[in-house]
Structure formats: structure tokens, C-alpha cells
Write an enzyme that holds these catalytic residues in place. Structure first.
Site, mmCIF file in Angstrom:
data_model
loop_
_atom_site.group_PDB
_atom_site.id
_atom_site.type_symbol
_atom_site.label_atom_id
_atom_site.label_comp_id
_atom_site.label_asym_id
_atom_site.label_seq_id
_atom_site.Cartn_x
_atom_site.Cartn_y
_atom_site.Cartn_z
ATOM 1 N N GLY A 1 0.784 -1.231 0.000
ATOM 2 C CA GLY A 1 0.000 0.000 0.000
ATOM 3 C C GLY A 1 0.813 1.276 0.000
ATOM 4 O O GLY A 1 0.376 2.286 0.552
ATOM 5 N N LEU B 1 -4.854 -6.083 -7.352
ATOM 6 C CA LEU B 1 -4.521 -6.982 -8.452
ATOM 7 C C LEU B 1 -5.715 -7.677 -9.091
ATOM 8 O O LEU B 1 -5.553 -8.395 -10.076
ATOM 9 C CB LEU B 1 -3.519 -8.041 -7.966
ATOM 10 C CG LEU B 1 -2.199 -7.488 -7.417
ATOM 11 C CD1 LEU B 1 -1.284 -8.631 -7.003
ATOM 12 C CD2 LEU B 1 -1.512 -6.587 -8.430
ATOM 13 N N HIS C 1 -0.492 2.545 -12.761
ATOM 14 C CA HIS C 1 0.217 1.389 -13.320
ATOM 15 C C HIS C 1 1.691 1.752 -13.465
ATOM 16 O O HIS C 1 2.011 2.877 -13.867
ATOM 17 C CB HIS C 1 -0.382 1.025 -14.682
ATOM 18 C CG HIS C 1 0.249 -0.178 -15.307
ATOM 19 N ND1 HIS C 1 -0.012 -1.459 -14.876
ATOM 20 C CD2 HIS C 1 1.143 -0.296 -16.329
ATOM 21 C CE1 HIS C 1 0.682 -2.313 -15.601
ATOM 22 N NE2 HIS C 1 1.394 -1.631 -16.489
ATOM 23 N N ASN D 1 1.365 3.421 -2.374
ATOM 24 C CA ASN D 1 0.640 4.519 -3.018
ATOM 25 C C ASN D 1 -0.522 5.002 -2.156
ATOM 26 O O ASN D 1 -0.822 6.200 -2.121
ATOM 27 C CB ASN D 1 0.148 4.088 -4.400
ATOM 28 C CG ASN D 1 1.198 4.292 -5.471
ATOM 29 O OD1 ASN D 1 1.642 5.411 -5.711
ATOM 30 N ND2 ASN D 1 1.611 3.204 -6.108
ATOM 31 N N LEU E 1 -9.508 -7.750 -11.019
ATOM 32 C CA LEU E 1 -10.325 -6.958 -11.933
ATOM 33 C C LEU E 1 -11.588 -6.505 -11.207
ATOM 34 O O LEU E 1 -12.250 -7.306 -10.543
ATOM 35 C CB LEU E 1 -10.697 -7.798 -13.153
ATOM 36 C CG LEU E 1 -11.339 -7.073 -14.335
ATOM 37 C CD1 LEU E 1 -10.352 -6.098 -14.964
ATOM 38 C CD2 LEU E 1 -11.819 -8.088 -15.372
ATOM 39 N N ASN F 1 -6.672 4.334 -11.430
ATOM 40 C CA ASN F 1 -5.661 3.321 -11.154
ATOM 41 C C ASN F 1 -4.297 3.902 -11.495
ATOM 42 O O ASN F 1 -4.181 4.798 -12.333
ATOM 43 C CB ASN F 1 -5.903 2.067 -11.999
ATOM 44 C CG ASN F 1 -4.867 0.981 -11.729
ATOM 45 O OD1 ASN F 1 -4.564 0.668 -10.577
ATOM 46 N ND2 ASN F 1 -4.300 0.412 -12.784
#
Length: 258
Positions: free
Chosen positions: A40, A119, A138, A42, A121, A136
């Protein structure tokens, strides 16, 4: 190209949300749900920006497919509600269904959903319930090196093996596919000839922690606008070129690399 006048946050503002707490100027803080799967970092960067008054929001729920991970421990320490999604015999037998997940976020009067190393969907029900309100981050320059299975060191290994000269984080709105939503902002990180995946990961992660709070702040403030072709634009740059950046903009470094 014509720009629409509707901010990304207008969708959330137009629905029935709670009053929430107020910042010092009196505007309502956006209520945020964060989805996590691991450490975590971010999430912690966003929370630090909130604590510093740089993001007009508050994290009111944390969702994880791995209850007990470092990120959920951090959330519990902050007094934030933690729930599991999806149900998993191994990690989360108490996990919520997609319908229950949407209901929980509605009960928490969530305005914005942030994925921070999550992780799984997201279910279609959630994507449809929060249009233009789910971000999100990436660890590569999408649309390259994205999609199912591209996460963590796998991404950085693929970048290095490809011979790419540049990498960096991408913040994007999500749709119902992995890493396929429209891009909001990116940061450039040079890939060095001697890089290991771990070394590249460390440099990209530093830029993630810089970039994500900037975009989250813009979304909370309604400073993301939408072009008529469906591309999101940070409001500070609607009338600026990369060589004519607003000197007072806290986001000026983003425009030059979008």
C-alpha cells in the site's frame, strides 16, 4: 478540439452523497475508497498528501483481496473501515459479493475509488456505479506493458527485456478491462542499460508517489475535464501548451510528459 464543461467529479456530485467533513475553505472533502493488495505504498502516499492538506479528500474505506496485508494494517491504524473483496477460500472467505461491495461503498457515501496496487479486476457493477470516478496507477507507460499479469517486477522485467529506453507510471481511469482505461497523466523514467528490475522499480515507484496524489487532488477538486472524444484533461492545461505552462501550477511537471 472542443472541450466539454463537465468535470469528472460532477457525476459523483450529482448523486446523493453525504455532507462529509469540510476543509478550511468550507468545501466538502471527497469521500475516497482505496483498493489494495499488498504494502500500500501509493495508498500511504495519498494519505500523506491528505494529511498535508494537498488533497481535499478523506479515505473512508479500504478494500482488499488479501485482508491482513500491510496496507490493511495501515488502514486499521488510521481507523479506516476495512472490507474484503472478492470472496476467496484461501485469502478472504468473508469477502463481499460484487453487489454487496457496491452497496457498502454507497453506504459509506463514497465519491471516488482509487486502485493502489489492487490486483483483481473490478466487477462491472462497480465500474458502472462510479463512472469517471475510478482511478488506477500502473508502473509503466500504458498502453505498453499493461494487461492481465503485468504487475510488480513482472512489468519492469518486461520493460528491460524489450530494450525500451523509457518507462514510468501512468494514472488512468479504469474500465472493465485490465489497464485499458483512458490516460490522465504519466511520468517519464529513463531505463538505464545496467538496470535490474528492482532498480527500475524503485525509481518508477518514487514517481508514482509524486504523480498519484497530484491527479487525485485534481479529481477531488473537479479539475479534470473531458474532451468531446472522451479524453480526460487536467484543467490547468486546457489552454496551455507544454512550452507555456502556468508558473503557479503545482502540476506543471505533469503536462510536459502527458
Amino acid at each position: 478540439m472542443v472541450l466539454t464543461c463537465r468535470a469528472a467529479s460532477d457525476v459523483a456530485q450529482s448523486s446523493d452523497r453525504g455532507q462529509g467533513s469540510q476543509n478550511k475553505e468550507g468545501s466538502r472533502k471527497k469521500r475516497i475508497a482505496v483498493f489494495v493488495s499488498g504494502g500500500g505504498s501509493n495508498y500511504k502516499a495519498i494519505q500523506a498528501a491528505i494529511d498535508a492538506g494537498k488533497v481535499n479528500g478523506e479515505v473512508v474505506a479500504v478494500i482488499s483481496d488479501k485482508p491482513g496485508c500491510k496496507a490493511t494494517e495501515f488502514a486499521s491504524e488510521k481507523g479506516v473501515h476495512v472490507s474484503a473483496y472478492p470472496k476467496s477460500a484461501k485469502f478472504a472467505p468473508e469477502g463481499l459479493s460484487a453487489e454487496d461491495l457496491v452497496q457498502l461503498l454507497r453506504e459509506k457515501k463514497v465519491d471516488i475509488v482509487l486502485l493502489a496496487g489492487f490486483l483483481k479486476l473490478l466487477p462491472a457493477e462497480l465500474v458502472k456505479a462510479f463512472p469517471q470516478a475510478i482511478l488506477n496507477i500502473h508502473p509503466a507507460l500504458l498502453p505498453a506493458f499493461g494487461g492481465k499479469g503485468f504487475y510488480g517486477l513482472r512489468v519492469h522485467s518486461a520493460v528491460i527485456k524489450s530494450g525500451a529506453w523509457f518507462s514510468g507510471p501512468t494514472v488512468h481511469f479504469i474500465d472493465e478491462n485490465y489497464d485499458a482505461g483512458v490516460i490522465v497523466a504519466q511520468r517519464i523514467v529513463r531505463v538505464l542499460p545496467t538496470d535490474t528490475p528492482e532498480e527500475l522499480q524503485a525509481r518508477v515507484l518514487k514517481e508514482e508517489h509524486y504523480l498519484y496524489p497530484i491527479v487525485v487532488s485534481a479529481l477531488c477538486d473537479g479539475r479534470i475535464r473531458w474532451r468531446d472524444d472522451g479524453v480526460p484533461i487536467l484543467e490547468d492545461y486546457m489552454h496551455s501548451s507544454p512550452t507555456e505552462l502556468p508558473e503557479t501550477s503545482s502540476c506543471r511537471n505533469v503536462q510536459a510528459i502527458i
